[in-house]
Design a protein around this motif. Structure first.
Motif, PDB file in Angstrom:
ATOM      1  N   TYR A 289       0.802  -1.219   0.000  1.00 26.18           N
ATOM      2  CA  TYR A 289       0.000   0.000   0.000  1.00 26.18           C
ATOM      3  C   TYR A 289       0.839   1.276   0.000  1.00 26.18           C
ATOM      4  O   TYR A 289       0.321   2.346  -0.306  1.00 26.18           O
ATOM      5  CB  TYR A 289      -0.942   0.012   1.204  1.00 26.18           C
ATOM      6  N   VAL A 290       2.114   1.181   0.361  1.00 26.65           N
ATOM      7  CA  VAL A 290       2.931   2.396   0.466  1.00 26.65           C
ATOM      8  C   VAL A 290       4.120   2.397  -0.487  1.00 26.65           C
ATOM      9  O   VAL A 290       4.880   3.364  -0.526  1.00 26.65           O
ATOM     10  CB  VAL A 290       3.443   2.593   1.917  1.00 26.65           C
ATOM     11  N   ALA A 291       4.303   1.331  -1.260  1.00 24.05           N
ATOM     12  CA  ALA A 291       5.495   1.217  -2.111  1.00 24.05           C
ATOM     13  C   ALA A 291       5.640   2.399  -3.066  1.00 24.05           C
ATOM     14  O   ALA A 291       6.752   2.895  -3.296  1.00 24.05           O
ATOM     15  CB  ALA A 291       5.449  -0.097  -2.893  1.00 24.05           C
ATOM     16  N   SER A 292       4.531   2.861  -3.621  1.00 32.35           N
ATOM     17  CA  SER A 292       4.610   3.939  -4.615  1.00 32.35           C
ATOM     18  C   SER A 292       5.118   5.246  -4.015  1.00 32.35           C
ATOM     19  O   SER A 292       5.649   6.100  -4.735  1.00 32.35           O
ATOM     20  CB  SER A 292       3.237   4.161  -5.256  1.00 32.35           C
ATOM     21  N   ILE A 293       4.985   5.417  -2.694  1.00 33.69           N
ATOM     22  CA  ILE A 293       5.436   6.651  -2.040  1.00 33.69           C
ATOM     23  C   ILE A 293       6.960   6.768  -2.089  1.00 33.69           C
ATOM     24  O   ILE A 293       7.514   7.871  -2.075  1.00 33.69           O
ATOM     25  CB  ILE A 293       4.938   6.695  -0.575  1.00 33.69           C
ATOM     26  N   PHE A 294       7.650   5.634  -2.168  1.00 31.80           N
ATOM     27  CA  PHE A 294       9.111   5.639  -2.169  1.00 31.80           C
ATOM     28  C   PHE A 294       9.708   5.877  -3.560  1.00 31.80           C
ATOM     29  O   PHE A 294      10.914   6.118  -3.676  1.00 31.80           O
ATOM     30  CB  PHE A 294       9.637   4.297  -1.637  1.00 31.80           C
ATOM     31  N   ILE A 295       8.901   5.795  -4.608  1.00 28.86           N
ATOM     32  CA  ILE A 295       9.440   5.817  -5.967  1.00 28.86           C
ATOM     33  C   ILE A 295      10.188   7.112  -6.272  1.00 28.86           C
ATOM     34  O   ILE A 295      11.356   7.091  -6.698  1.00 28.86           O
ATOM     35  CB  ILE A 295       8.309   5.586  -6.994  1.00 28.86           C
ATOM     36  N   GLU A 296       9.555   8.246  -6.066  1.00 25.80           N
ATOM     37  CA  GLU A 296      10.174   9.516  -6.449  1.00 25.80           C
ATOM     38  C   GLU A 296      11.440   9.833  -5.658  1.00 25.80           C
ATOM     39  O   GLU A 296      12.460  10.199  -6.252  1.00 25.80           O
ATOM     40  CB  GLU A 296       9.154  10.646  -6.336  1.00 25.80           C
ATOM     41  N   PRO A 297      11.440   9.716  -4.311  1.00 22.48           N
ATOM     42  CA  PRO A 297      12.676  10.049  -3.585  1.00 22.48           C
ATOM     43  C   PRO A 297      13.836   9.106  -3.895  1.00 22.48           C
ATOM     44  O   PRO A 297      14.989   9.554  -3.985  1.00 22.48           O
ATOM     45  CB  PRO A 297      12.264   9.966  -2.113  1.00 22.48           C
ATOM     46  N   ILE A 298      13.574   7.812  -4.069  1.00 24.18           N
ATOM     47  CA  ILE A 298      14.656   6.879  -4.400  1.00 24.18           C
ATOM     48  C   ILE A 298      15.171   7.157  -5.810  1.00 24.18           C
ATOM     49  O   ILE A 298      16.384   7.164  -6.060  1.00 24.18           O
ATOM     50  CB  ILE A 298      14.172   5.423  -4.277  1.00 24.18           C
ATOM     51  N   SER A 299      14.258   7.404  -6.734  1.00 20.33           N
ATOM     52  CA  SER A 299      14.649   7.715  -8.108  1.00 20.33           C
ATOM     53  C   SER A 299      15.486   8.986  -8.164  1.00 20.33           C
ATOM     54  O   SER A 299      16.487   9.063  -8.894  1.00 20.33           O
ATOM     55  CB  SER A 299      13.396   7.866  -8.976  1.00 20.33           C
ATOM     56  N   ALA A 300      15.111   9.981  -7.368  1.00 13.75           N
ATOM     57  CA  ALA A 300      15.848  11.245  -7.363  1.00 13.75           C
ATOM     58  C   ALA A 300      17.250  11.080  -6.785  1.00 13.75           C
ATOM     59  O   ALA A 300      18.208  11.699  -7.270  1.00 13.75           O
ATOM     60  CB  ALA A 300      15.073  12.283  -6.555  1.00 13.75           C
ATOM     61  N   GLU A 301      17.410  10.235  -5.767  1.00 12.37           N
ATOM     62  CA  GLU A 301      18.722  10.082  -5.125  1.00 12.37           C
ATOM     63  C   GLU A 301      19.672   9.219  -5.939  1.00 12.37           C
ATOM     64  O   GLU A 301      20.860   9.536  -6.058  1.00 12.37           O
ATOM     65  CB  GLU A 301      18.556   9.480  -3.728  1.00 12.37           C
TER      66      GLU A 301
END
Length: 425
Positions: free
Chosen positions: A42-54
């Motif tokens: 339910y929360v996996a998509s929340i991590f996509i942008e910050p991990i992709s940016a780093e």
């Protein structure tokens, strides 16, 4: 003076006794499922942008990791189920939850090596199976007979509640402290809070081998447990395989594309967000209503009706330029069926084949469901890319829901021949 028999559907003294002795088991199982692998989904998509940016990884790179995790978890479910039947659900839940929490911790500490990320995703998929419904439904079905449907519905509602609470909590933690703290938070929720509290509440809940029966009332004929080998030779087993595939392909396909699918109907971004919240509410309502109905009406008909409902929802979603209200109703209908899924299959398996080999049988059926979900996650997006719309995918989905309803209807209420032939212990 003679005792007045209870009204149809009313709770008997035996039902009340079940709840008096088993409510802690239901609450514990709900916490276990809500804080297990379902929490991450339910929360996996929340991590996509910050991990992709780093790290500079594309969304496709991250999606590949998620798919590998999903597939590794799917193929290990039968083995996990077999271990649960042999050694009990507690050791499996403990290892699965601690392993999953360790994966979260290592993910938070990893320096940005993509190969390490993929390895952690594989490990997460494997450990996640032990922290899922395949483990936590076991004590519920062992503690309840007459009220098993409602008990399963309330227990699986834990994942729906997690779907409502976890996203804003994780979004806040990531926004304030970064995505690494978000993974540390997941590790704490799963390994330090969720699993210990779940097992404490469940206590020494029995894992007795309850008799298999399709009858709702307590006067149903006793039927013996069915071996795994005999179960897979029955028509009922393969009808359940067909049903879960027909449900998961359209259900998971719609969920995976829900935001763009609803957005394509012309609704605003704000309206789309509200509709997605309504989907989560539909999950919760579907679990509770289905669980209540399974204890009071013929289970095959409950399965068939709940599987026809989302076919109607898809039809409403395909309506030209649907209003917000129409889209919300459509999505709620689809969500309600997805919420009912765990209740339905745990109930049918336990009533058809007993509890002794419940987890082994459940593991194979769950694997079929997971693999069909993987097909859906790929095919719905590909069909849209090829045709420019979701109409063909949705039409196929509606047909599959109807076929799933037929599969449930064909199951019938009588115990399996294998169960009838097996000796009653």
């Amino acid at each position: 003076m003679t005792d007045t028999p209870p009204a149809p559907g009313a709770m008997t003294q035996a039902d009340i006794a079940e709840w008096r002795g088993g409510w802690r088991t239901v609450l514990g199982a709900g916490i276990g499922m809500g804080s297990g692998v379902a929490l991450y989904l339910y929360v996996a998509s929340i991590f996509i942008e910050p991990i992709s940016a780093e790290f500079g990884w594309s969304r496709g790179d991250l999606a590949l990791g998620g798919m590998i995790s999903f597939m590794s978890g799917a193929v290990t479910l039968p083995l996990i189920g077999r271990y649960i039947d042999r050694i009990g659900f507690r050791p499996v839940a403990i290892v699965g939850s601690i392993g999953l929490a360790s994966v979260y911790t290592l993910t938070a500490l990893q320096p940005g090596l993509y190969a390490a990320y993929l390895a952690l995703m594989i490990a997460g998929g494997i450990f996640g199976g032990g922290a899922s419904s395949i483990a936590y439904t076991r004590p519920v079905i062992a503690a309840f007979a007459g009220q098993r449907g409602l008990a399963l519905g309330l227990a699986t509602a834990g994942t729906s509640i997690a779907a409502m609470i976890a996203p804003p909590l994780l979004a806040y933690m990531i926004g304030e402290y970064g995505w690494r703290v978000g993974f540390f938070t997941l590790a704490g929720l799963t390994g330090i809070i969720g699993m210990p509290l779940a097992l404490l509440l469940i206590g020494r809940a029995r894992e007795a081998h309850a008799s298999a029966s399709d009858e709702i009332d307590t006067h149903a004929p006793r039927v013996a447990d069915v071996s795994f080998r005999d179960a897979i030779r029955t028509r009922r087993f393969w009808l359940l395989i067909a049903a879960i595939a027909c449900i998961n392909i359209p259900g998971s396909g719609v969920l995976g594309q829900l935001a763009p699918l609803v957005s394509d109907t012309g609704l605003s971004d704000g309206a789309v967000a509200i509709v997605m919240s309504i989907y989560a509410a539909g999950l919760l309502i579907g679990r509770l209503v289905t669980g209540f109905a399974l204890d009071r009406f013929p289970a095959p008909w409950v399965g068939a009706i709940t599987t026809l409902v989302p076919a109607i929802g898809i039809g409403l979603l395909m309506w030209p330029a649907p209003s917000f209200a129409l889209a919300a109703i459509a999505v709620a209908m689809i969500g309600a069926q997805q919420g009912a899924e765990t209740d339905l299959f745990a109930y049918f398996i336990s009533r058809s084949f007993g509890i002794k080999n419940f987890s082994s049988i459940y593991g194979v059926i769950a694997m079929a469901g997971a693999l069909s979900t993987a097909v859906a996650l790929i095919s719905f997006g590909k069909i849209h890319d090829a045709t420019g719309s979701y109409d063909i995918a949705l039409t196929i989905g509606a047909v599959l829901f109807c076929l799933g309803a037929v599969a449930f209807g064909l199951i019938g209420r009588k115990p399996t021949k294998a169960a009838m032939a097996a000796p009653v212990s």
